[in-house]
Design a protein around this motif. Structure first.
Motif, mmCIF file in Angstrom:
data_model
loop_
_atom_site.group_PDB
_atom_site.id
_atom_site.type_symbol
_atom_site.label_atom_id
_atom_site.label_comp_id
_atom_site.label_asym_id
_atom_site.label_seq_id
_atom_site.Cartn_x
_atom_site.Cartn_y
_atom_site.Cartn_z
ATOM 1 N N VAL A 182 0.862 -1.180 0.000
ATOM 2 C CA VAL A 182 0.000 0.000 0.000
ATOM 3 C C VAL A 182 0.898 1.229 0.000
ATOM 4 N N GLY A 183 1.018 1.887 -1.142
ATOM 5 C CA GLY A 183 1.920 3.034 -1.278
ATOM 6 C C GLY A 183 3.230 2.571 -1.890
ATOM 7 N N ALA A 207 9.105 1.672 -0.649
ATOM 8 C CA ALA A 207 8.508 0.420 -1.147
ATOM 9 C C ALA A 207 9.247 -0.068 -2.386
ATOM 10 N N ASP A 244 -1.618 2.236 -5.297
ATOM 11 C CA ASP A 244 -1.055 3.582 -5.182
ATOM 12 C C ASP A 244 -1.877 4.473 -6.114
ATOM 13 N N PRO A 245 -2.307 5.642 -5.632
ATOM 14 C CA PRO A 245 -3.086 6.530 -6.514
ATOM 15 C C PRO A 245 -2.221 7.197 -7.596
ATOM 16 N N ALA A 254 3.193 1.755 3.191
ATOM 17 C CA ALA A 254 4.304 2.712 3.023
ATOM 18 C C ALA A 254 3.788 3.982 2.360
ATOM 19 N N LEU A 272 -1.501 8.914 6.395
ATOM 20 C CA LEU A 272 -2.405 7.936 5.787
ATOM 21 C C LEU A 272 -2.212 6.524 6.351
ATOM 22 N N THR A 332 12.144 9.993 -5.535
ATOM 23 C CA THR A 332 11.509 9.379 -6.699
ATOM 24 C C THR A 332 11.263 10.375 -7.824
ATOM 25 N N TRP A 387 6.178 15.707 1.243
ATOM 26 C CA TRP A 387 5.260 15.700 2.398
ATOM 27 C C TRP A 387 6.029 15.752 3.726
ATOM 28 N N PHE A 418 16.073 -5.126 5.467
ATOM 29 C CA PHE A 418 14.679 -5.170 5.014
ATOM 30 C C PHE A 418 14.245 -6.607 4.711
HETATM 31 N N1 LIG Z 1 12.223 2.375 7.316
HETATM 32 C C1 LIG Z 1 12.857 3.273 6.579
HETATM 33 O O1 LIG Z 1 14.067 3.309 6.521
HETATM 34 C C2 LIG Z 1 12.049 4.231 5.768
HETATM 35 C C3 LIG Z 1 12.651 4.917 4.704
HETATM 36 C C4 LIG Z 1 11.863 5.778 3.958
HETATM 37 C C5 LIG Z 1 10.514 5.960 4.275
HETATM 38 N N2 LIG Z 1 9.968 5.310 5.333
HETATM 39 C C6 LIG Z 1 8.545 5.500 5.679
HETATM 40 O O2 LIG Z 1 7.770 4.950 4.606
HETATM 41 C C7 LIG Z 1 6.623 5.758 4.352
HETATM 42 C C8 LIG Z 1 6.674 6.212 2.887
HETATM 43 O O3 LIG Z 1 7.826 7.008 2.687
HETATM 44 P P1 LIG Z 1 8.409 7.229 1.199
HETATM 45 O O4 LIG Z 1 9.666 7.960 1.351
HETATM 46 O O5 LIG Z 1 8.401 5.952 0.471
HETATM 47 O O6 LIG Z 1 7.308 8.218 0.609
HETATM 48 P P2 LIG Z 1 6.969 8.515 -0.919
HETATM 49 O O7 LIG Z 1 6.312 9.844 -0.944
HETATM 50 O O8 LIG Z 1 8.160 8.270 -1.784
HETATM 51 O O9 LIG Z 1 5.888 7.370 -1.270
HETATM 52 C C9 LIG Z 1 4.604 7.362 -0.728
HETATM 53 C C10 LIG Z 1 3.675 6.711 -1.754
HETATM 54 O O10 LIG Z 1 2.377 6.576 -1.174
HETATM 55 C C11 LIG Z 1 1.438 6.836 -2.198
HETATM 56 N N3 LIG Z 1 0.122 7.121 -1.633
HETATM 57 C C12 LIG Z 1 -0.400 8.331 -1.285
HETATM 58 N N4 LIG Z 1 -1.668 8.147 -0.837
HETATM 59 C C13 LIG Z 1 -1.918 6.821 -0.899
HETATM 60 C C14 LIG Z 1 -3.057 6.033 -0.576
HETATM 61 N N5 LIG Z 1 -4.175 6.562 -0.069
HETATM 62 N N6 LIG Z 1 -2.995 4.689 -0.782
HETATM 63 C C15 LIG Z 1 -1.863 4.126 -1.286
HETATM 64 N N7 LIG Z 1 -0.769 4.835 -1.614
HETATM 65 C C16 LIG Z 1 -0.791 6.173 -1.411
HETATM 66 C C17 LIG Z 1 2.045 7.982 -2.977
HETATM 67 O O11 LIG Z 1 1.451 8.121 -4.269
HETATM 68 C C18 LIG Z 1 3.503 7.562 -3.030
HETATM 69 O O12 LIG Z 1 3.788 6.773 -4.175
HETATM 70 C C19 LIG Z 1 6.677 6.872 5.380
HETATM 71 O O13 LIG Z 1 5.888 6.522 6.481
HETATM 72 C C20 LIG Z 1 8.146 6.957 5.779
HETATM 73 O O14 LIG Z 1 8.333 7.464 7.071
HETATM 74 C C21 LIG Z 1 10.707 4.439 6.067
#
Ligand SMILES: NC(=O)c1ccc[n+]([C@@H]2O[C@H](COP(=O)([O-])OP(=O)(O)OC[C@H]3O[C@@H](n4cnc5c(N)ncnc54)[C@H](O)[C@@H]3O)[C@@H](O)[C@H]2O)c1
Length: 340
Positions: free
Chosen positions: A11-12, A17, A37-38, A75, A80, A167, A173, A298
């Motif tokens: 999810v995301g 991801a 993912d939207p 993710a 959300l 990306t 955000w 991971f």
């Molecule tokens: N564990 C780690 O090392 C690590 C590293 C990076 C990010 N994160 C966490 O992962 C999460 C995502 O971070 P990111 O950097 O990948 O963000 P990102 O902005 O790159 O990706 C987020 C994705 O979620 C999608 N999205 C938005 N609304 C959605 C919905 N309603 N349903 C499904 N998808 C939706 C977006 O379109 C986007 O593709 C955050 O909570 C962040 O804190 C963790």
């Protein structure tokens, strides 16, 4: 022959991801069953790179209704997390949700209540628990290598300006406290707070913080210092920042004790690697041997979650522990007097 590999719904499909979690699922021998993912580009990339048999969707519902999705990995941006986790729990799907658990303590409390009502396995994705170097440090501390633990000092920092993106899609955000739930403190401190509990088996009981908005010019804090004390009296000092150029030394984890010190450099992050040095009371240093040193944190996390789903073993994943970390983050911000 039927594919018996563990099936994930993602999810995301943004940075973490696509670059870390999805490759790790495959490395663990699992299957990416479906993605939602939207974002058009995110869905294109999911289809091109991973071609999930359950499809790539704009919405979550097809994943919830797919019996071959054995667990969801959430993710999305932080604000959300709650809706996705609550929907997963309502559908009876185990859920591994990225850190921080939620953007607000209220969301996290609601999520924990839903998880407990639904009796579904929930884990916050603290991948750094699964870093081989951190596992070796935990074993060494438990074996008494550093004597009585006295303090943990962490520096975990990066550069995140207003236009930052891994990306090239969407807006940043993380610079918006409403969606992120805070700034550098909310994004980076959860790893350190969770690692303290992991390394010592002794959670932080008291915490305070000072934040700064020093360099980046957005509303979110771009740096913070946290101090804490565990239930058994170990002192904790944690510096997190979005205002540290990435080429500078910025990832350091020290565990101090009455009979020695462990210092890990460049272990905190998404990948394996880094180095841990042990120094004894004579001042003699050596590299701490790390079993399975190149294992991907991971991939180990995904394997551990699937095993917990299969065995109903919740020792490695605990919604109560993760909610406690959210309380710490909330207290840290609540006690701060922001300097603007
Ligand atoms: N564990 C780690 O090392 C690590 C590293 C990076 C990010 N994160 C966490 O992962 C999460 C995502 O971070 P990111 O950097 O990948 O963000 P990102 O902005 O790159 O990706 C987020 C994705 O979620 C999608 N999205 C938005 N609304 C959605 C919905 N309603 N349903 C499904 N998808 C939706 C977006 O379109 C986007 O593709 C955050 O909570 C962040 O804190 C963790």
């Amino acid at each position: 022959m039927a594919d018996t590999a563990f099936g994930w719904g993602i999810v995301g499909f943004g940075w973490v991801a696509r670059d870390h979690a999805a490759p790790a699922m495959l490395a663990a021998g699992h299957r990416i069953q479906a993605v939602c993912d939207p974002g058009d580009r995110a869905r294109e990339i999911a289809a091109e790179r991973f071609n999930p048999i359950g499809g790539v969707h704009e919405r979550l519902e097809p994943l919830l209704n797919d019996p071959a999705v054995q667990a969801l990995y959430v993710a999305t941006p932080n604000h959300l997390h709650r809706s996705a986790v609550e929907a997963a729990v309502a559908a009876g799907k185990p859920v591994l949700c990225e850190k921080p658990m939620a953007a607000t303590l209220a969301d996290a409390v609601a999520m924990a209540a839903a998880v407990q009502r639904g009796s579904v396995l929930y884990g916050t994705a603290f991948d750094q628990r699964h870093h081989p170097a951190h596992a070796a440090m935990r074993t060494a501390v438990a074996a008494g290598l550093i004597g009585r633990p006295t303090a943990i000092r962490i520096a975990y920092a990066c550069w995140l300006d207003v236009g930052w993106s891994m990306t090239g899609e969407g807006d940043n955000w993380r610079a918006d406290p409403k969606r992120a739930g805070g700034g550098a403190l909310m994004d980076l401190a959860p790893h350190g707070l969770d690692l303290v509990e992991f390394l010592l088996g002794d959670p932080i009981a008291q915490i305070a913080a000072l934040t700064q908005r020093r360099v980046q010019g957005y509303d979110a804090d771009d740096g913070a210092v946290l101090i804490g004390r565990t239930g058994c009296g170990v002192l904790v000092q944690l510096h997190v920042a979005y205002n540290c150029p990435d080429a500078l030394p910025r990832r350091r984890l020290e565990v101090l004790g009455s009979a020695g010190q462990l210092v890990a450099v460049n272990t905190m992050g998404q990948d394996s690697g880094g180095q841990v040095t042990f120094t004894d009371v004579e001042g003699t240093s050596c590299v701490l041997p790390v079993p399975d040193a190149s294992a991907c944190p991971f991939a180990r996390q995904m394997a551990a979650f699937a095993q917990a789903v299969a065995q109903g073993d919740q020792d490695g994943f605990s919604v109560r522990r993760d909610l406690h970390t959210m309380h710490l983050l909330h207290q840290a911000y609540a006690g701060d007097d922001p300097c603007r």
